[in-house]
Design a protein around this motif. Structure first.
Motif: not given
Length: 177
Positions: A53-59, A62, A65, A98, A101-102
């Motif tokens: 998981f890319e920290r700072g992106s939309n958990f 992810w 998905r 998506e 999840t905003t």
């Protein structure tokens, strides 16, 4: 990142987005038991792949998905069932999810929770019965000793009240304190 801080971050993120992820799963799976099994498998997969998981992106995006792929795996296991949605439909739902999840969608959900807390027990009971899976409106009417039309009208009034309450809370939240 230390293992303890990784555990803490994962726990915080999964708790924050659990409702969205489970909602996605439930939208794609016809039975609660199956959805629960997929949620458990998704949770394990999320933990095992948390380092990806890319920290700072939309958990939430992810995680949804990941849930999407768990649903596909589940579908392969039960592919003989008539109640399974097609892959195209699931792909479409994944793309549409998506928008839920905003931060704005999360604010709306929080406002809804607050509005529901402020509604009466009778209002919450009616909505709970109204949206219960496999519950027929005529059964609700019988239990409440009223007509089917009265149930529909009451549900409509409650939804309108909740919509107004949500809009009011969101508008007031944007005002400076």
């Amino acid at each position: 990142m230390s293992l303890d801080s990784e555990h803490s971050e994962f726990a915080r993120l999964i708790a924050q987005h659990q409702r969205s992820i489970q909602g996605y799963i439930l939208a794609n799976v016809p039975r609660w038991g199956d959805a629960d099994e997929i949620w458990q498998e998704t949770s394990v997969r999320l933990w095992l792949e948390f380092d990806k998981f890319e920290r700072g992106s939309n958990f939430a995006a992810w995680a949804i998905r990941v849930a999407h792929f768990e649903i596909l795996t589940w579908r392969k296991k039960v592919s003989r069932s008539r109640l399974i949605f097609g892959e195209d439909f699931i792909e479409c739902l994944a793309d549409q999810q998506e928008q839920f999840t905003t931060p704005q969608a999360q604010d709306r959900l929080k406002a809804l929770d607050q509005c529901l807390e402020n509604s009466t027990d009778q209002q919450r009971e009616l909505l709970s019965r109204f949206y219960e899976p496999d519950r027929q409106v005529h059964e609700i009417a019988e239990a409440m000793k009223c007509s089917v039309d009265a149930v529909y009208k009451s549900a409509q009034r409650i939804r309108k009240m909740l919509r107004q309450c949500i809009e009011h809370r969101l508008q007031n939240a944007e005002l400076p304190s």
